[in-house]
Write a protein that holds these residues in place. Structure first.
Motif, PDB file in Angstrom:
ATOM      1  N   MET A 392       5.733   5.046  -1.499  1.00  0.00           N
ATOM      2  CA  MET A 392       4.241   4.889  -0.868  1.00  0.00           C
ATOM      3  C   MET A 392       3.680   3.280  -0.886  1.00  0.00           C
ATOM      4  O   MET A 392       2.580   3.074  -0.743  1.00  0.00           O
ATOM      5  N   LEU A 393       4.674   2.576  -1.543  1.00  0.00           N
ATOM      6  CA  LEU A 393       4.228   0.957  -1.608  1.00  0.00           C
ATOM      7  C   LEU A 393       2.932   0.781  -2.471  1.00  0.00           C
ATOM      8  O   LEU A 393       2.293  -0.017  -2.190  1.00  0.00           O
ATOM      9  N   ASP A 394       3.101   1.687  -3.371  1.00  0.00           N
ATOM     10  CA  ASP A 394       2.074   1.292  -4.553  1.00  0.00           C
ATOM     11  C   ASP A 394       2.703   0.715  -5.778  1.00  0.00           C
ATOM     12  O   ASP A 394       3.381   1.353  -6.536  1.00  0.00           O
ATOM     13  N   TYR A 395       2.334  -0.599  -5.752  1.00  0.00           N
ATOM     14  CA  TYR A 395       2.930  -1.553  -6.758  1.00  0.00           C
ATOM     15  C   TYR A 395       2.572  -0.962  -8.112  1.00  0.00           C
ATOM     16  O   TYR A 395       3.017  -1.412  -9.211  1.00  0.00           O
ATOM     17  N   GLN A1137      -6.829  -2.577   4.284  1.00  0.00           N
ATOM     18  CA  GLN A1137      -5.695  -3.413   4.772  1.00  0.00           C
ATOM     19  C   GLN A1137      -4.635  -3.181   4.007  1.00  0.00           C
ATOM     20  O   GLN A1137      -4.298  -2.944   2.803  1.00  0.00           O
ATOM     21  N   LEU A1138      -3.203  -3.474   4.781  1.00  0.00           N
ATOM     22  CA  LEU A1138      -1.831  -3.350   4.117  1.00  0.00           C
ATOM     23  C   LEU A1138      -1.809  -4.278   2.961  1.00  0.00           C
ATOM     24  O   LEU A1138      -1.335  -3.688   1.750  1.00  0.00           O
ATOM     25  N   TRP A1139      -1.744  -5.404   3.283  1.00  0.00           N
ATOM     26  CA  TRP A1139      -1.455  -6.602   2.144  1.00  0.00           C
ATOM     27  C   TRP A1139      -2.604  -6.873   1.415  1.00  0.00           C
ATOM     28  O   TRP A1139      -3.624  -7.125   1.977  1.00  0.00           O
ATOM     29  N   GLU A1140      -2.438  -7.327  -0.081  1.00  0.00           N
ATOM     30  CA  GLU A1140      -3.429  -7.629  -0.966  1.00  0.00           C
ATOM     31  C   GLU A1140      -3.247  -9.223  -0.906  1.00  0.00           C
ATOM     32  O   GLU A1140      -2.557  -9.895  -2.058  1.00  0.00           O
ATOM     33  N   PRO A1148       1.712  -5.089  -1.196  1.00  0.00           N
ATOM     34  CA  PRO A1148       1.012  -4.093  -0.698  1.00  0.00           C
ATOM     35  C   PRO A1148      -0.523  -3.940  -1.408  1.00  0.00           C
ATOM     36  O   PRO A1148      -0.225  -3.947  -2.573  1.00  0.00           O
ATOM     37  N   ASN A1149      -1.572  -3.715  -0.584  1.00  0.00           N
ATOM     38  CA  ASN A1149      -2.697  -3.122  -1.286  1.00  0.00           C
ATOM     39  C   ASN A1149      -2.545  -1.773  -1.894  1.00  0.00           C
ATOM     40  O   ASN A1149      -2.376  -0.781  -1.058  1.00  0.00           O
TER      41      ASN A1149
END
Length: 1937
Positions: A392-395, A1137-1140, A1148-1149
């Motif tokens: 899920m693109l959660d860093y 928003q997608l990017w942090e 990714p945010n």
């Protein structure tokens, strides 16, 4: 002292080596290779000494070590299971046959049980402590898996409590988790009650109890016991009991060994690499009670401390092998330690199973349980949570809060004084509380554990996601066990990096964008290593260089870091810095940064590789010392730049010599260091330097590259062959060259196909031409199909299996991407250059040709850019087009791997495995229906017709739709901005087994779409395309995500307008999808007030759009919730928003990931309420939606084929239900009719009939309920349930009322006949008496026939005169005279009536086409032209041809009058004076009056009261009244001849029924007729009396005469009912729905080629259908199934015969038993028959002398046999005269349906229900309108077009002949109710039947209408190719949905 083993000991050792059992209970025994003789060791004494043989030297040290490992392993094998037996000694019988314990020893922890090994092949150690109370004898430090407490049955309670108490005292309460209770019993003993007692009085769960025979000899019992022990051990996880006793003096401290029992088993990998590691570890490590260790910091753990000795408390092995034996021992110890740590880590994470069966993408392409945010998880769930979050693109996946095993903190009570406490507080010597020092698994250990447990494909997905999260990626990875170094090059293949390079050119900063696969990128690489243990974190320092706001490299200060890690030391990670082309970029070009974790001194190979490959080497050392100086010296001497960072030195960076820098770190801030370091690196890289490319890693010696795997290489080789053919050609030309089927040919085909729904000019001719063009395009596709690359691709796809195929597809996609990289970059640069030039010219306001030229060039580059987009989806698209082309041309299939017919199967396999499949071609804007349909068909074959929940997404271009879906479900939709989704793609996501309990479907089918408002389209094209796409996607989805990007109101409004209109359309076609609005890129999603305001504004916009859409679609809607169920509070989700930060380095945010998870939860909660749809229904819906979208009027063009099929099936069931009711009612009617005739019943109540039929009705209701509840299409059926339940009830009520009317009429007739019946009885009695007396007188003259007849006639006439004295005979009808009289009485001249009657023309009045001869034209007549149709683009035909003059009309009339009534009068001339519309209305008048008259006449009581001329008077008066009413509305009047002809026609139609009814009345009521019918019967009676026959003979003959007529009637009626049921069930035309009947009627007409039948069918379809039913029934009974019909007849005869015989027997027996007389016998006999037969009781006063009833019975039986014989030979024709007729029964059943005809072509509605509102009329086979007589205004040209074609064309029509307002066919529903009540959907089918008919009967049709198929109505030549059989077959095709 050295001792040597004997040969026997060596042999035993070798034997043990061959019987080692790997870990796991079910694995096979694995044999180890025998140790070579020269390498064998002699085992030493108890001290474990071992000596190598003398012939080994240093060169064979490795072999020696291997030998030691093998030998030690053979000597010591750890048990799979260690069990302790506790309890009384007499609990079991110990002996050789006891499988569990075959020895008497009390303690034995070293030997394995031989019987158990023989039983299950496992090494199980049994420790016998039965009866043992001395705890000192318990073996210490023994790992125990289970304690078995054995309890003898009967003493179980007391032994249980004492045993448990003993265990707790000795081992502590925590031991109870390892205890199993076993109750032992004798062979015949039952112990269920013992178990119940124990379970009730203990705290153990039920599965901890078992029973066993005391002898323990039953293998099944022992196997079952071992099974539940294994289950208990598994539940306890990695923990087993250490065997350590609790010391009572120390408070009974409970000590458990937290080692996994799995670790103690021999791992198969050890057998191959280091077999002695377990032995060494066993002797090297003592088991301790306190497992808490204090490992070094994670940056320091690389300083591996080798064990100084391998020893245990009980003994040691001293290996004195010459050479490097001590060093090797240390290596062994290190290896064991690593393996033990690795196994412990894997056990903690519950990944043991994945060591062999690796994690794969398939494991995660499933819908699993929702992931909870910010909630601590247990260690066993950490790995699963990690990759779920990563997907899920959660860093933040790198740190997941973990639950502590022992969360309690030790808060001891304070002791002592304040002073004492303070001193203790300040002391550093006291022990600290260690409870909080338990550490969770290191985050990087979790990552690497998942990495090691994954297959190559999941590794690739994982590394790709890590890259997207801006994390460093593993470049060099050590195997946790073997320490082999691997470069996972394969995992980088999907990563693409984009950056903007800045460079100075001509004093200006030039920014160039680059985008390429990272494996292909050649960049500088800066490597960081550390030597020793510096205080500064190297990883943290690197992060400040790359991205100081994101931890690209994990370091010791990151959240979740612990002091111990096991899998990261020696791992080299790589990350890339990608500049954004801005002034604040850290570096101006892309740079790779590589980080070697751990002390580089310990990882020499990794260090050498990195320093060799890097452009700049950065070394971090705590201080300069001997250990590090050698490495630094080597690097200093190397030509590559070096930067040495010294932790304990002060001062800034100094360049010692060119490229050699040193920098002190002491007393300097990290930001200061990083800034200076950045400058130094930038300075170095600004000069010449080496470059690094990832792909170069496969040339490095000494490491393993994952790509070199043979399976991977096989897939790569196959892909390289395909791609090799594409080399040397521009990417923009590849598709046109090698994939030609999907290029221009497919686009042209799509364009022509869409034009089929927008026909112009000569519609049918245009349609034929376009269909020919479509076939030509398909032929061209076939010619160019299957290029060499496609052949190779499909061959590989067909022949490669499993992983090879997966690698092949991955490699193909990778190579395609690499192929297009250079060309795309070049094209993009050209585009940027040209665009800049255009902008510059625009600024100068330059309008010259130069600007136009630049624009043209820019457009060409844009086109080229679109052509250069090339991916795997285009190859799949080509496969689809090759298949469609061959399938449409019906090309023969070929064997082999490239057989086109196998393509759908190949694609289905890919779709099931998780590949997205193209649903809608975005380039052509078309759905390849044939391909998609067959693809889904193959999916259904492989999976079954699974239910799917369809989730679709809509939104503007580049709004993050695909990214959102990928993050939500782990999908692989293309997401890059440069290559957006085109068209629509679908992908299956399986619902996991644990989730299926909550859902009603098996899969989620995700549909991703291209963006709305695409920049490639402009103006109206964009709007039309977007509406089309939105409608299609919304219609497909059970739920649609509406993706709104940003907060621009204008953009939002455009999208909402499209979406709302799509939902509006769905409502109108009865589809009800749900929706969720996703508002992405919201800056402040946490502000509740702002969100509320945003929702309010969204609601307002939706409501506004709903009103606009309602006007557009012509329906009522005031707000959006009127269109679809929508709650703005629940159905709107705001996304961060997608990017942090700013790409390309922004991660990714995390808020985006949380939003995705929350949205997924919302979707799933809504999905629980939806059952989804079967895949077959989804396939049908695709076709229905797309075909409807081809038409401009979507709502009126949509045809839900699946819904139609379900409804037709329901119609069939409805027919079966109504037939059951009708059949039951016919039987009831028959029985009641008999009772009425027998005067047993004189009233029939409605309630009684309802009660009689109620049983059948209730059964039908149950069947209906079951059908609607259990049918697979119940969700669709529910819309008709209420209506059909009501229809069945209405049908029952109508049946009951109809039967009551019939029976009431019979009762009235019977009452009317009562007076006559009484006279009949008196007459018959007198006649019998007179006959008997006369016979007695004339018995001597019995042979004189003349005298007898004379005497009988004399008596007869006297009695007849007496009977008929006061009655007149009922006269026959004088029908002709009555007709003339009635018409004269109405005022018509006798001569006129006589002439009309004589001519006979009136008989054809309903068939006449032209009624002009009946019309009187006045001066005011003003008829326009005769057409009501015209093409929309044919201006000359829209106004007509003007009017004929009055003189012309009068001349025509004079010619008609002068010529008299001829055949020509029935034909219309080309210049007919009466418009077509008026002709039709006159015909309608005739039909309506005819229908009214027939109904009126049939209501008359003719059968009960007889015929009366007043009936004709009523008919004639009604005709005159209707004609007058008709004339009042017209501008012309009808002549008297019309009224007279119409009246005569109706009289003629009524004659048959009137005559039959009057005949029946006469038979029942005319005494003269009655006596005439009885004369011969009584003359025979008289003769018998004269001959001296007994009363029994005479009475028997009278009874037989009565039985004959009643039996005939009963047999015929029953046979009629039975035949009707048989025919309906077995004859195909009658056992379906109305459509099925219509189809067979048309087939019959075609087979007979009966033109007159066609005309009747066209004008009077119900009449023709009735004729068809009669013909088919006659054919069935008398020809095709005559034998079956006769069998039914014979069965009914036999039934009546058996009934009569039984009645004879019962009546005779009763009379004989009771001593009865003839009256009693007759009463009994008649009562037994009267339920089934009409039987008038015969008066027996003249047969009082009857004394032998048996003789009477015999006489009647003789007569009965004669009757049966006669009836068995009865001709079936006799049934025509019976009351019930099979054809009429079937007509009543089948013709009770809808008969409304199409207003254009007169095709009949085929709905089975007569009143099917609110469903509109429909028919699947419309026909050319010319068959109804339609022709163009002002021409003789018949219309050749079909309704289904016209409604898709631009043509127009007029609603009436005198209308000047035309209506487009596309909007036919606006023409009025008769048009709006029809649903005519555009149909591309060939409709062959009517095309054949037009060609076959062209001449007859032209003669019939006096018009021509010419001009615009010319028959297309293609139609003449059809044959009759094709036409008949096409009916089946058209009727099948």
């Amino acid at each position: 002292m050295e001792e040597k083993c004997s040969d026997n000991e060596v042999a035993e050792t070798e034997s043990e080596a061959k019987s080692v059992v790997p870990s796991g209970t079910d694995e096979n025994v694995e044999e180890l290779e025998e140790i070579p003789a020269e390498n064998k060791l002699d085992l030493g004494n108890e001290h474990g000494k071992a000596q190598q043989s003398d012939d080994n030297d240093e060169s064979t040290g490795a072999q020696a070590v291997a030998s030691v490992e093998a030998t030690l392993s053979n000597k010591k094998v750890m048990p799979d299971l260690t069990l302790v037996l506790i309890g009384e000694a007499n609990s079991i019988e110990i002996g050789p046959k006891n499988i569990l314990l075959d020895h008497e020893e009390q303690t034995n922890g070293e030997q394995f049980s031989t019987p158990l090994y023989d039983l299950c092949g496992r090494h199980i150690s049994i420790i016998n402590l039965l009866g043992l109370q001395n705890i000192d004898q318990f073996p210490s430090n023994q790992d125990i898996h289970a304690f078995l407490l054995l309890l003898p049955n009967g003493h179980h309670n007391s032994h249980y409590h004492s045993g448990v108490q003993w265990l707790e005292n000795c081992f502590g309460k925590r031991l109870m988790a390892h205890v199993m209770i076993v109750v032992t019993h004798e062979s015949e003993e039952k112990c269920e009650s013992s178990l119940i007692d124990l379970k009730a009085n203990s705290g153990f769960v039920e599965k901890r109890f078992h029973t066993c025979n005391r002898g323990m000899m039953d293998e099944q019992e022992i196997a079952a016991l071992l099974k539940i022990i294994d289950a208990m051990v598994s539940e306890n996880g990695p923990y087993c009991h250490s065997g350590v006793m609790c010391d009572e003096n120390e408070g009974k401290k409970e000590c458990m060994d937290h080692k996994s029992h799995r670790e103690e088993r021999l791992d198969p990998s050890l057998c191959q690499h280091s077999p002695t590691e377990e032995d060494i570890e066993e002797n090297a490590t003592a088991i301790k009670c306190d497992p808490v260790k204090r490992p070094a910091d994670d940056e320091q753990t690389s300083d591996i401390r080798s064990e100084q000795s391998v020893a245990t408390e009980k003994g040691t092995f001293n290996m004195d092998i010459s050479g490097n034996m001590d060093t090797m021992s240390e290596e062994f110890s290190d290896g064991i330690k690593r393996k033990r740590q690795y196994q412990t880590l894997i056990g903690k994470l519950h990944l043991e199973e994945k060591l062999q069966e690796k994690l794969s993408p398939a494991n995660f392409l499933k819908l699993g349980p929702p992931m909870k945010q910010n909630i601590e998880v247990s260690e066993k769930d950490v790995a699963y949570t990690f990759f779920q979050r990563l997907m899920m693109l959660d860093y933040r996946a790198r740190y997941i809060p973990t639950k502590k095993e022992n969360p309690e903190v030790n808060h001891s009570d304070p002791v002592g004084t304040d002073v004492d406490n303070f001193e203790d507080f300040c002391s550093t010597n006291d022990d600290f509380d260690q409870s909080n020092l338990q550490t969770h698994v290191h985050p990087m250990d979790v990552q690497m554990a998942v990495f090691h447990c994954s297959d190559s494909f999941f590794k690739q997905n994982m590394i790709t996601k890590l890259s997207q999260c801006q994390y460093a990626l593993p470049l060099l990875v050590s195997d946790p066990v073997t320490m082999d170094i691997e470069c996972p090059l394969w995992t980088f293949k999907q990563i693409r990096k984009t950056w903007k390079m800045s460079e100075m050119k001509d004093d200006s900063n030039v920014v160039t964008m680059k985008s390429m696969p990272i494996c292909k990128a050649e960049t500088p690489m800066v490597s960081f290593i550390r030597l020793g243990l510096p205080s500064l974190s190297k990883s943290q320092l690197m992060n400040t260089l790359i991205n100081d706001r994101h931890n690209t490299f994990f370091h010791r200060n990151c959240p979740g870091s612990t002091k111990s890690r096991h899998l990261m030391d020696g791992v080299a990670e790589i990350a890339w810095y990608c500049p954004a082309g801005k002034p604040n970029d850290a570096f101006t070009d892309c740079i790779a940064f590589c980080n070697l974790h751990g002390d580089a001194l310990s990882f020499e190979k990794q260090r050498e590789i990195l320093t060799d490959k890097s452009s700049v080497n950065v070394v971090l050392v705590p201080t300069m010392n001997d250990k590090s100086s050698a490495v630094i010296s080597a690097l200093y001497k190397c030509a590559k730049p070096l930067i040495c960072l010294i932790a304990d030195s002060d001062g800034g960076g100094v360049e010692q010599k060119k490229g050699k820098y040193k920098m002190g770190l002491n007393n300097r801030s990290q930001s200061e260091v990083s800034e200076e370091l950045r400058k130094i690196i930038g300075k170095i890289l600004s000069g010449s330097h080496s470059l690094f490319q990832l792909e170069s890693m496969n040339k490095v010696c000494g490491i393993k590259v994952d790509e070199e795997d043979s399976v991977c290489q096989k897939g790569k080789s196959a892909a390289m062959k395909v791609m090799g053919l594409l080399q040397g050609i521009e990417v923009s030309k590849i598709k046109d060259t090698y994939l030609p089927c999907q290029g221009q040919l497919w686009k042209e085909w799509s364009k022509i196909h869409k034009e089929l729904y927008r026909l112009k000019g000569n519609i049918e001719d245009d349609k034929v031409q376009k269909q020919q063009k479509l076939m030509e395009k398909r032929q061209e596709q076939v010619k160019v199909s299957l290029s060499e690359p496609m052949k190779l691709f499909i061959e590989s796809l067909s022949t490669l299996l499993g992983k090879e195929k997966d690698y092949f597809l991955k490699w193909t996609a990778i190579l395609i991407d690499a192929l297009s990289t250079d060309d795309l970059s070049s094209i993009l640069q050209d585009y940027d250059t040209k665009w800049a030039e255009v902008l510059a010219l625009k600024k100068k306001h330059d309008k010259t040709e130069l600007l136009k030229a630049k624009h043209t060039k820019l457009d060409k580059i844009s086109t080229k850019l679109q052509s250069a987009t090339f991916g795997l989806e285009h190859i799949f698209r080509e496969m689809g087009q090759i298949y469609e082309a061959h399938e449409s041309l019906q090309k023969p299939t070929k064997g082999g791997p490239t057989d086109w017919s196998k393509y759908p199967e190949l694609a289905a396999e890919l779709m099931i495995s998780g590949h997205p499949m193209e649903l809608m071609d975005g380039d052509a804007g078309h759905v390849p229906l044939t391909w998609i349909s067959r693809l889904l068909e193959e999916v259904i074959k492989k999976l079954g017709d699974k239910r799917v929940f369809v989730l679709s997404v809509l939104g503007i271009q580049s709004s993050g739709k695909s990214t959102m879906l990928n993050a939500m479900f782990g999908l692989q939709f293309a997401v890059s901005a440069g290559r957006c989704t085109k068209g629509a793609f679908m992908q299956l996501v399986e619902v996991s087994e644990e989730m299926k309990r909550d859902f009603k479907f098996d899969y989620i089918l995700v549909v991703d779409t291209e963006g709305l408002r695409a920049l490639e389209l402009e103006g109206n094209a964009t709007l039309h395309h977007d509406n089309e796409l939105a409608t299609f996607v919304v219609g497909l989805g059970n739920m649609t995500l509406i993706n709104i990007f940003g907060e621009n109101p204008a953009e939002m409004q455009d999208v909402l307008q499209i979406v709302v209109q799509a939902f509006m359309r769905m409502k109108k076609i009865k589809l009800s999808p749900s929706c969720v609005f996703v508002h992405q890129n919201v800056t402040d999603i946490g502000a509740a007030e702002k969100n509320m305001d945003g929702k309010r504004r969204l609601q307002e916009k939706l409501d506004d759009m709903a009103k606009l859409a309602a006007k557009e679609e012509g329906c009522d809607a005031e707000c959006f919730s009127d269109v679809i169920a929508f709650d703005v509070q629940k159905d709107v989700k705001y996304f961060a928003q997608l990017w942090e930060g700013s790409p390309p380095m922004a991660p990714p945010n995390p808020g985006y990931s949380e939003s995705v998870q929350e949205l997924k939860t919302i979707i799933m909660s809504k999905a629980k309420e939806c059952a989804g749809i079967p895949l077959s229904q989804f396939r049908s819906k695709i076709q229905d939606l797309w075909q409807a979208l081809m038409n401009e009027q979507f709502v009126f063009s949509f045809k839900n084929t699946l819904e139609i099929a379900v409804y037709r099936k329901l119609e069939v069931e409805y027919g079966n239900w109504t037939w059951k009711l009708r059949s039951n009612m016919l039987t009831i009617e028959n029985e009641l009719h008999t009772e009425i005739q027998n005067r047993k019943r004189d009233t029939v109540e409605l309630t009684y009939l309802q009660q009689e039929v109620n049983k059948t009705y209730e059964e039908i209701k149950k069947e209906m309920t079951k059908y609607f509840d259990d049918d697979r299409d119940k969700d669709m059926l529910v819309q008709w349930r209420g209506r059909f339940e009501e229809k069945i009830k209405d049908f029952r009520d109508e049946l009951v009322k109809g039967v009551k009317r019939k029976l009431d009429e019979v009762i009235q007739q019977k009452k009317a006949c009562k007076k006559l019946d009484d006279k009949k009885t008196e007459f018959e009695n007198n006649l019998l008496q007179k006959s008997k007396e006369l016979a007695h007188k004339l018995k001597d003259q019995a042979k004189n026939e003349q005298e007898l007849e004379k005497q009988f006639n004399s008596v007869w006439m006297g009695l007849v005169r007496q009977l008929t004295a006061d009655t007149k005979p009922i006269e026959d009808i004088n029908y002709d005279q009555d007709q003339l009289t009635v018409l004269q009485d109405l005022g018509f001249e006798w001569s006129l009536v006589n002439d009309c009657k004589t001519s006979g023309e009136y008989k054809n009045i309903s068939e006449v086409y032209d009624y002009i001869r009946y019309v009187f034209l006045t001066k005011n007549n003003n008829f326009p032209g005769t057409s009501q149709q015209s093409e929309g683009d044919d201006e000359k035909n829209t106004k007509g041809q003007g009017n004929h003059s009055l003189s012309t009309l009068w001349g025509s009339l004079k010619r008609i009058f002068s010529s008299g009534p001829t055949q020509q009068m029935k034909r219309i001339t080309s210049n007919s004076d009466l418009p077509y519309e008026e002709q039709k209305q006159i015909r309608s008048l005739i039909d309506n009056v005819e229908s009214q008259t027939i109904n009126l006449i049939k209501q008359k009581p003719v059968a009960s009261r007889g015929y009366s001329p007043t009936y004709l008077q009523e008919v004639a008066y009604n005709v005159k009244e209707k004609v007058t009413e008709f004339e009042s509305k017209k501008k012309y009047s009808l002549k008297k001849e019309f009224t007279v002809d119409l009246s005569l026609y109706l009289f003629d139609r009524a004659w048959t029924w009137l005559s039959q009814s009057h005949k029946e009345f006469k038979m029942n009521n005319d005494v003269h007729s009655y006596v005439d019918s009885k004369k011969m019967q009584y003359y025979r009676v008289f003769q018998n009396f004269c001959k001296g026959s007994s009363s029994a003979v005479v009475l028997g003959e009278l009874i037989c005469d009565e039985l004959k007529s009643s039996t005939l009637e009963a047999v015929c009626n029953n046979t009629a009912i039975n035949l009707a049921g048989e025919i309906r069930c077995s004859f195909p035309a009658f056992n379906g729905n109305r459509l099925n009947l219509e189809k067979h009627v048309l087939k019959s007409l075609a087979e007979k080629e009966d033109f007159n039948g066609f005309i009747t069918y066209k004008r009077h379809p119900r009449r023709q259908v009735k004729n068809f039913i009669r013909e088919e029934v006659q054919k069935y009974i008398f020809t095709d199934n005559k034998g079956k019909a006769l069998n039914i007849l014979k069965k009914n005869v036999d039934d009546i015969k058996n009934l009569v015989r039984q009645a004879l027997h019962d009546a005779t027996k009763k009379v004989e038993t009771n001593g009865g007389d003839p009256d009693m016998w007759m009463a009994t006999f008649s009562s037994l028959l009267r339920d089934k037969l009409t039987f008038d009781k015969i008066c027996c006063q003249n047969f009082s002398d009857l004394n032998s009833f048996d003789f009477l019975k015999e006489e009647i039986e003789k007569g009965l046999e004669s009757i049966v014989t006669e009836l068995s030979c009865l001709s079936l024709d006799k049934m025509d005269k019976s009351r019930m007729k099979p054809d009429q029964i079937l007509i009543d059943q089948l013709c009770n349906c809808c008969w409304v005809t199409c207003p254009f072509c007169a095709a009949v509605c085929t709905n089975t229900l007569e009143d099917h509102s609110p469903d509109k009329h429909n028919v699947p086979f419309h026909r050319p309108s010319g068959l109804k007589g339609f022709h163009r205004r002002g021409t003789e040209n018949l219309v050749i077009d079909f309704c289904t074609t016209l409604v898709a064309s631009n043509s127009v029509f007029y609603t009436s002949h005198d209308s000047e307002v035309h209506i487009p066919y596309k909007e036919y529903h606006k023409g009025g109710e008769k048009y709006a009540s029809w649903k005519i959907t555009p149909d591309e089918s060939k409709l062959t039947y009517w095309k054949w008919f037009v060609c076959r009967f062209q001449k007859q049709l032209e003669d019939h209408y006096q018009l021509k198929f010419q001009g615009s109505g010319e028959i297309p030549s293609e139609w003449r190719n059809y044959r009759k059989q094709e036409a008949i077959d096409s009916l089946d095709e058209t009727c099948n949905v």
